[in-house]
Design a protein around this motif. Structure first.
Motif, PDB file in Angstrom:
ATOM      1  N   ALA A   1       0.764 138.005-102.980  1.00 18.52           N
ATOM      2  CA  ALA A   1      -0.634 137.844-102.583  1.00 18.52           C
ATOM      3  C   ALA A   1      -0.871 136.477-101.951  1.00 18.52           C
ATOM      4  N   GLN A   2      -0.267 135.432-102.522  1.00 17.04           N
ATOM      5  CA  GLN A   2      -0.436 134.100-101.947  1.00 17.04           C
ATOM      6  C   GLN A   2       0.212 133.999-100.567  1.00 17.04           C
ATOM      7  N   ALA A   3       1.390 134.603-100.411  1.00 24.73           N
ATOM      8  CA  ALA A   3       2.044 134.586 -99.095  1.00 24.73           C
ATOM      9  C   ALA A   3       1.217 135.347 -98.062  1.00 24.73           C
ATOM     10  N   PHE A   4       0.643 136.470 -98.475  1.00 23.26           N
ATOM     11  CA  PHE A   4      -0.201 137.235 -97.549  1.00 23.26           C
ATOM     12  C   PHE A   4      -1.437 136.435 -97.165  1.00 23.26           C
TER      13      PHE A   4
ATOM     14  N   VAL B   1       7.324 143.289 -93.908  1.00 24.25           N
ATOM     15  CA  VAL B   1       6.722 142.219 -93.107  1.00 24.25           C
ATOM     16  C   VAL B   1       7.198 140.854 -93.582  1.00 24.25           C
ATOM     17  N   ALA B   2       7.367 140.675 -94.895  1.00 24.14           N
ATOM     18  CA  ALA B   2       7.795 139.380 -95.407  1.00 24.14           C
ATOM     19  C   ALA B   2       9.203 139.028 -94.945  1.00 24.14           C
ATOM     20  N   ARG B   3      10.056 140.026 -94.753  1.00 21.37           N
ATOM     21  CA  ARG B   3      11.420 139.750 -94.291  1.00 21.37           C
ATOM     22  C   ARG B   3      11.532 139.656 -92.781  1.00 21.37           C
TER      23      ARG B   3
ATOM     24  N   GLY C   1       3.887 138.351 -85.183  1.00 23.32           N
ATOM     25  CA  GLY C   1       4.116 139.314 -84.112  1.00 23.32           C
ATOM     26  C   GLY C   1       4.027 140.751 -84.599  1.00 23.32           C
ATOM     27  N   TRP C   2       4.485 141.005 -85.826  1.00 23.64           N
ATOM     28  CA  TRP C   2       4.377 142.353 -86.407  1.00 23.64           C
ATOM     29  C   TRP C   2       2.914 142.757 -86.520  1.00 23.64           C
ATOM     30  N   VAL C   3       2.092 141.837 -87.036  1.00 22.70           N
ATOM     31  CA  VAL C   3       0.666 142.141 -87.187  1.00 22.70           C
ATOM     32  C   VAL C   3      -0.003 142.244 -85.820  1.00 22.70           C
TER      33      VAL C   3
END
Length: 384
Positions: free
Chosen positions: A124-127, A170-172, A178-180
């Motif tokens: 959650a923090q990374a997001f 997405v994290a990897r 760019g993915w988003v």
């Protein structure tokens, strides 16, 4: 029984580089793997990931291309010579000891303070960090594609919600922004947006006449040309990255970019210079006040939407199972011929089969024979 681990694959950009280095087109590589060129384009852009036997064949082919590239580099580059061993200093005789003043006792070197280890962030923090970093810029970029503030904000929020649903992937990713961005652009440029009621009501244009003219020029471009122009001259991606994100080949992306620039320069000759066009696009996106929701609100909306659709899928499956069970329970197990509709019978019913007459039938026959019937007499044939 344990499943065999999937073979590793290089990043999407490396896959495209290996194919282009081997002078292979997407169609040629697709024929060697056994898929369509569109599938190879999606693999190289990172939108999809191969699985099963296709993944094994694709990984094996990429490994072969990488080995061939390494072999070519080895044959072209001369092998460096081994470094010679460092010369050792000649040994000298020790100097005679002479009395000297007592030296001070050496002080111990200060021990450096141990730095605290970096704390790992929760998902959650990374997001939230990714959202706060990329959401404002993505909203402004999406506004250049659509010309609608609410649609741009909604597209970015939906893209981040999709990223939260696929967060391990997405994290990897090497470029999560760019993915988003690719997901937000796909949602914003979807043709289904034209069917929404709010699309019929235009939003107020920019206050500056120059910004209004530039925005109208962008909106007149075809969606693919507009997206290529925004990615290359607005965001600042290079041509291969722009081609990968738009799922097109590099020559196709270059052609779209040139045509988009010609269309913009045709209406605004002052923007013929790419540097001036880049600056004007940045100013147009920055002049609009486009806010974004808080990251925890976006995560909460995504989780609620995911729960809603999950429950809807469960309810639909349960209803389908119940309907099927009820149909099986009430359906007939054998054929039943339909009953013919009844009809009223008047007079003497015809005999359906030969047999002795009943008393009522005999009495009715005698009665009909004895009584005189009114009407013409019955004619009977006779010989003359």
């Amino acid at each position: 029984m344990t499943r065999r681990p999937a073979p590793p694959l290089p990043p999407p950009k490396a896959r495209r580089r290996l194919r282009e280095t081997a002078a292979l087109t997407q169609t040629q590589l697709a024929s060697r793997v056994g898929v369509t060129p569109g599938t190879v384009r999606a693999w190289e852009s990172g939108r999809t990931t191969p699985r099963g036997r296709k993944r094994e064949a694709y990984a094996k082919l990429l490994k072969t291309l990488a080995d061939e590239e390494t072999a070519r580099q080895t044959t072209r580059t001369p092998r460096p010579e081994e470094d010679s061993a460092p010369e050792t200093a000649p040994e000298t005789a020790p100097a005679p000891s002479t009395p000297s003043k007592p030296t001070a006792k050496p002080q111990p070197e200060p021990v450096p303070e141990a730095r605290p280890a970096p704390v790992a962030l929760t998902p959650a923090q990374a997001f939230d960090a990714l959202y706060e970093f990329g959401a404002p810029a993505l909203v402004r970029q999406t506004y250049l594609l659509t010309g609608r503030r609410e649609q741009a904000r909604e597209a970015v929020e939906r893209a981040f919600q999709t990223a939260w649903e696929h967060w391990p992937e997405v994290a990897r990713d090497r470029d999560p922004v760019g993915w988003v961005r690719a997901t937000a652009y796909e949602y914003a440029l979807s043709p289904w947006q034209r069917l929404r009621p709010r699309h019929r009501h235009p939003e107020p244009p920019p206050a500056d006449p120059g910004d209004r003219t530039l925005l109208n020029t962008l909106l007149r471009l075809p969606p693919r040309h507009r997206r290529t122009l925004v990615l290359y001259d607005g965001v600042g991606l290079d041509l291969p990255e722009t081609a990968a994100e738009t799922e097109a080949s590099t020559p196709t992306a270059a052609n779209r970019l040139l045509r988009a620039r010609e269309a913009v320069a045709g209406r605004l000759p002052a923007l013929a210079d790419p540097q001036v066009l880049h600056r004007r696009l940045a100013e147009l996106a920055s002049n609009e006040r486009l806010g974004a929701a808080r990251p925890h609100a976006v995560r909460g909306d995504g989780e609620r939407r995911a729960r809603f659709w999950t429950r809807a899928a469960i309810a639909f499956t349960a209803a389908l199972i119940g309907t099927t069970a009820l149909t099986v329970r009430t359906a007939p197990t054998h054929y039943e011929p339909p009953v013919s509709p009844g009809q009223a019978v008047r007079g003497v019913p015809p005999r359906v089969a030969q047999g002795s007459l009943s008393d009522e039938e005999l009495e009715l026959r005698h009665k009909l024979r004895d009584q005189l019937q009114h009407g013409p007499e019955r004619l009977s044939p006779r010989l003359e």
